[in-house]
Design a protein around this motif. Structure first.
Motif, PDB file in Angstrom:
ATOM      1  N   VAL A  56      74.707 -20.500 106.744  1.00 35.97           N
ATOM      2  CA  VAL A  56      75.054 -21.550 106.565  1.00 35.97           C
ATOM      3  C   VAL A  56      74.449 -22.561 105.843  1.00 35.97           C
ATOM      4  O   VAL A  56      73.172 -22.479 104.632  1.00 35.97           O
ATOM      5  CB  VAL A  56      75.039 -22.128 107.607  1.00 35.97           C
ATOM      6  N   PRO A  57      75.305 -23.289 104.892  1.00 37.30           N
ATOM      7  CA  PRO A  57      74.986 -24.401 103.690  1.00 37.30           C
ATOM      8  C   PRO A  57      73.435 -24.779 104.567  1.00 37.30           C
ATOM      9  O   PRO A  57      73.315 -25.096 105.992  1.00 37.30           O
ATOM     10  CB  PRO A  57      75.971 -25.284 103.146  1.00 37.30           C
TER      11      PRO A  57
ATOM     12  N   TYR B  18      70.129 -22.456 101.439  1.00 39.53           N
ATOM     13  CA  TYR B  18      71.107 -22.403 102.765  1.00 39.53           C
ATOM     14  C   TYR B  18      70.391 -21.934 103.526  1.00 39.53           C
ATOM     15  O   TYR B  18      68.847 -22.234 103.995  1.00 39.53           O
ATOM     16  CB  TYR B  18      71.552 -20.925 102.659  1.00 39.53           C
ATOM     17  N   THR B  19      71.004 -22.093 105.258  1.00 37.84           N
ATOM     18  CA  THR B  19      69.652 -22.020 106.557  1.00 37.84           C
ATOM     19  C   THR B  19      70.122 -20.190 106.689  1.00 37.84           C
ATOM     20  O   THR B  19      71.311 -20.607 107.023  1.00 37.84           O
ATOM     21  CB  THR B  19      69.930 -22.679 107.492  1.00 37.84           C
ATOM     22  N   LEU B  20      69.335 -19.687 107.315  1.00 36.49           N
ATOM     23  CA  LEU B  20      69.102 -18.583 107.630  1.00 36.49           C
ATOM     24  C   LEU B  20      69.461 -18.712 109.408  1.00 36.49           C
ATOM     25  O   LEU B  20      68.082 -19.007 109.681  1.00 36.49           O
ATOM     26  CB  LEU B  20      68.392 -17.278 107.368  1.00 36.49           C
ATOM     27  N   ILE B  21      70.058 -18.022 110.524  1.00 35.33           N
ATOM     28  CA  ILE B  21      70.133 -18.217 111.536  1.00 35.33           C
ATOM     29  C   ILE B  21      70.183 -16.970 112.355  1.00 35.33           C
ATOM     30  O   ILE B  21      71.264 -15.839 112.348  1.00 35.33           O
ATOM     31  CB  ILE B  21      71.009 -19.069 112.470  1.00 35.33           C
TER      32      ILE B  21
ATOM     33  N   VAL C  69      79.007 -19.612 106.008  1.00 39.68           N
ATOM     34  CA  VAL C  69      79.196 -18.736 104.744  1.00 39.68           C
ATOM     35  C   VAL C  69      78.909 -17.381 104.363  1.00 39.68           C
ATOM     36  O   VAL C  69      79.287 -16.597 103.474  1.00 39.68           O
ATOM     37  CB  VAL C  69      78.240 -19.537 103.275  1.00 39.68           C
ATOM     38  N   TRP C  70      77.652 -16.207 105.786  1.00 40.26           N
ATOM     39  CA  TRP C  70      77.964 -15.350 105.183  1.00 40.26           C
ATOM     40  C   TRP C  70      77.202 -14.282 106.566  1.00 40.26           C
ATOM     41  O   TRP C  70      76.892 -15.546 107.668  1.00 40.26           O
ATOM     42  CB  TRP C  70      76.647 -14.390 103.836  1.00 40.26           C
ATOM     43  N   CYS C  71      77.289 -13.604 106.857  1.00 41.85           N
ATOM     44  CA  CYS C  71      76.967 -12.833 108.179  1.00 41.85           C
ATOM     45  C   CYS C  71      76.736 -11.273 108.052  1.00 41.85           C
ATOM     46  O   CYS C  71      77.279 -10.604 106.979  1.00 41.85           O
ATOM     47  CB  CYS C  71      77.712 -13.371 109.782  1.00 41.85           C
ATOM     48  N   TYR C  72      75.484 -10.825 108.586  1.00 45.82           N
ATOM     49  CA  TYR C  72      75.617  -9.361 108.752  1.00 45.82           C
ATOM     50  C   TYR C  72      74.408 -10.170 110.287  1.00 45.82           C
ATOM     51  O   TYR C  72      74.253  -9.843 110.871  1.00 45.82           O
ATOM     52  CB  TYR C  72      74.150  -9.001 107.851  1.00 45.82           C
ATOM     53  N   SER C  73      74.670  -7.470 110.047  1.00 48.96           N
ATOM     54  CA  SER C  73      73.926  -7.380 111.677  1.00 48.96           C
ATOM     55  C   SER C  73      73.904  -5.902 111.435  1.00 48.96           C
ATOM     56  O   SER C  73      74.055  -5.335 110.231  1.00 48.96           O
ATOM     57  CB  SER C  73      75.129  -6.912 112.597  1.00 48.96           C
TER      58      SER C  73
END
Length: 508
Positions: free
Chosen positions: A243-244, A272-275, A317-321
Motif C-alpha cells: 500500500v502507499p 510504499y509499505t509492505l504488509i 496497489v500490489w499483492c503477491y502470494s
C-alpha cells in the motif's frame, strides 16, 4: 548443450536452496548443472516477507536450535551482499492482553543472545516510549509502550539470482525455463531428460542429483524420480499486500494479533509499505497461487488495529502470494508448522539428496550441509567456503559501506540522476560498472523504457542474469513494476522482442 553431457551434480530447482547448493558445489570444484522450470526465484523464493531474521515468534514454539541457526546467519548474509540487504529496526507495540511485558522482554533477551556471539552489526533490543519515539506517531494513541529489536532485510529474488550468478562464475551451467521430465539410474549414474521452453528434449548424465524443487519436491520424487521418501511436505500459502506508505520513518513494525499470529509492516521501495503475511493451508497448483479477498481483509484489519489511519482494501496497489513448502511435523495451525529443514539422502549408487522445508535466512547453511553430505560420495575433499569473506556478486564493497560506495559512484558518474544512481547501487553493487560500461552521459544508456529503466539495464539483465520477460525484469530482478503503467510494460515487451537476437544467458 550436447546430448549426454555429464556432470558431477544436477540440481533441480532454481529457488534459493537450489541456487545456494549450486553455488557451494561449484565453488568446491564440482561440475554442476542447475535447471529451473520457470524463472529463477519464480515462485516461493520471490514471495517472502524479504527478511533475514531468526523468527522471534518461533521462540514460543521452543524452536531454539532453528532460531539460533538463523540468527547466526544474519550477519553472514548482510556482509556477503550489503548492496541488496541491510539492517532493519523493528518496533513491537505492546498490547498487555496479548502477551505480557515480561514474556516479550525474555523473548528479546534470548533473541539478542542465541546467535552464538556472532551479532556485531546489529544493535540489541530495548524498551521505548511510543509517546516520544518516532515510530509512535503513526500508531493508535493508546499504544504508549513498545520494544525495539534488530533483524535484516533482503531483496529475496535478487539473492537467488546472485547465488546462481556466483555458481555460473565458478563454472556451473544454469538452465532456466527447463523442466526435469524424466530420470533414472543407469550404471551408477543419473540419466536425466530435460525439456526446454521450446518443447525440445535432451538428455544429460549426473553422478548425483539434488531435488530442491520446493513445493514440487514430493511430486518430483513420486512422478519423475520414482524414489521413495520418508518425509512429507505441508503446503502453506503466505500472502502480502503493498500500500502507499503508512509512515515516513525508517523503522518497521511487528504487530501482534488476537489469533496469536504476527503481521509485519515494513518500509518498501521508498514510497510504499509492505504488509504480511498470512498462513493458509494450500492444496492447489503452486503455480496458480493467489491472494484471496479474505486474506486482503485480514491484513488490512491487522494493520488498522495499530495505525491511526486505517488501511483499506482499496489502498492495495500490489499483492503477491507464495506457497511455502514446510516440513510436515504434524502440528495443528499452519502458523505453528516448523520452518526448519531436513535433508533426505539416498547414498546408494547415483546419490539423491532431497530438500524438505527451510527458510530464506538459513539457505546458505542448508546448502553447506547438503554439499558436505554429497562431497565425500563424489570424491570431493574441498571444504565449505561460502561463510565470512565470500561476497556474492556485486557485494565486494569496501567495509560493506554502501553509502560510501554510492558517493563514489556518483562522483565517477555525475551525470546519473541521484535516484537512479541509488537504485543501481542497491541493486547491482559493484556490478553497476559493468552495466554502465563506457557510458559518459544518460543518453548513452539507450531508450528509457519507463520509470528510470534504460535499455542498457535491460540488456545487462538479459545477457548476464537470465532475464527473458518483462515480468522477470519488473518483479524479480527489480521492483520497477510498481512504477510501470500498462503502456510502459508494452514498450518493454516490445523492446525485449526486438532484442530476441540477444540470447538470455544460459550457462557460466
Amino acid at each position: 548443450m550436447a546430448a549426454n553431457e555429464r556432470y558431477d551434480l544436477l540440481v533441480v530447482g532454481g529457488g534459493i536452496n537450489g541456487a545456494g547448493i549450486a553455488r557451494d558445489a561449484a565453488g568446491r570444484g564440482l561440475s554442476v548443472l542447475l535447471c529451473e522450470q520457470d524463472d529463477l526465484a519464480g515462485h516461493t523464493s520471490s514471495a517472502s516477507t524479504k527478511l533475514i531474521h531468526g523468527g522471534l515468534r518461533y521462540l514460543e514454539q521452543r524452536a531454539f536450535r532453528l532460531v539460533g541457526k538463523a540468527l547466526a546467519e544474519r550477519e553472514v548474509l548482510l556482509r556477503a551482499a550489503p548492496h541488496i540487504s541491510w539492517p532493519l529496526r523493528f518496533v513491537l507495540p505492546h498490547q498487555p492482553h496479548l502477551r505480557p511485558a515480561w514474556m516479550i522482554r525474555l523473548g528479546l533477551f534470548l533473541y539478542d543472545h542465541l546467535d552464538f556471539g556472532k551479532r556485531k552489526l546489529l544493535p540489541g533490543s530495548h524498551a521505548v516510549d511510543l509517546r516520544t519515539h518516532p515510530a509512535g506517531g503513526p500508531l493508535q494513541p493508546e499504544l504508549v509502550r513498545g520494544f525495539v529489536y534488530s533483524d535484516g532485510w533482503v531483496q529475496d529474488a535478487r539473492l537467488v539470482v546472485l547465488n546462481a550468478l556466483a555458481a555460473a562464475e565458478h563454472g556451473a551451467s544454469v538452465l532456466t525455463r527447463t523442466r526435469c521430465v524424466g530420470a533414472r539410474r543407469v550404471d551408477g549414474l543419473w540419466r536425466v531428460r530435460l525439456c526446454g521452453a521450446d518443447g525440445g528434449e535432451h538428455e544429460v548424465e549426473a553422478r548425483a542429483l539434488v531435488n530442491a524443487a520446493g513445493p514440487w519436491v514430493a511430486r518430483l520424487l513420486d512422478e519423475v524420480l520414482h524414489a521413495p521418501h520418508a518425509r512429507a511436505l505441508r503446503l502453506v500459502k503466505g500472502s502480502h499486500i503493498v500500500v502507499p506508505k503508512c509512515f515516513d520513518h525508517p523503522y518497521a513494525y511487528i504487530f501482534q494479533n488476537p489469533d496469536q499470529r504476527i503481521v509485519f509492516a515494513i518500509p518498501y521501495e521508498r514510497d510504499y509499505t509492505l504488509i504480511g503475511t498470512t498462513d493458509v493451508e494450500y492444496a492447489g497448483d503452486p503455480r496458480a497461487v493467489a491472494i484471496d479477498d479474505d486474506e486482503i481483509r485480514y491484513l488490512c484489519q491487522a494493520a488498522s488495529r495499530y495505525f491511526r489511519q486505517p488501511v483499506l482494501p482499496a489502498d492495495v496497489v500490489w499483492c503477491y502470494s507464495g506457497v511455502r513448502p514446510l516440513l510436515n511435523d504434524d502440528r495443528g495451525a499452519p502458523a505453528e508448522v516448523t520452518r526448519d529443514y531436513q535433508l533426505e539422502l539416498d547414498a546408494g549408487p547415483a546419490p539423491l539428496l532431497s530438500v524438505f522445508g527451510g527458510k530464506l535466512t538459513t539457505y546458505r547453511k542448508l546448502a553447506e550441509e547438503a554439499v558436505d553430505r554429497l562431497a565425500p560420495l563424489l570424491g570431493c575433499s574441498a571444504g565449505a567456503w561460502t561463510g565470512a569473506g565470500a561476497p556474492l556478486p556485486g557485494g565486494d564493497i569496501a567495509d560493506a559501506d554502501v553509502e560510501r560506495f554510492l558517493a563514489g559512484l556518483r562522483t565517477a558518474h555525475p551525470w546519473l540522476p541521484p535516484e537512479l544512481a541509488a537504485r543501481l547501487a542497491r541493486t547491482y553493487g559493484t556490478r553497476t560498472a559493468r552495466l554502465l560500461g563506457t557510458a559518459t552521459r544518460l543518453a548513452e544508456l539507450g531508450e528509457c523504457l519507463g520509470a528510470d529503466l534504460y535499455a542498457a539495464e535491460v540488456d545487462y539483465l538479459v545477457a548476464e542474469e537470465w532475464a527473458c520477460s518483462a515480468e522477470d525484469i519488473l518483479w524479480r530482478r527489480t521492483k520497477l513494476g510498481l512504477r510501470f503503467d500498462a503502456a510502459a510494460v508494452t514498450r518493454l515487451e516490445r523492446y525485449l522482442g526486438v532484442q530476441a537476437e540477444l540470447p538470455a544467458r544460459r550457462c557460466g
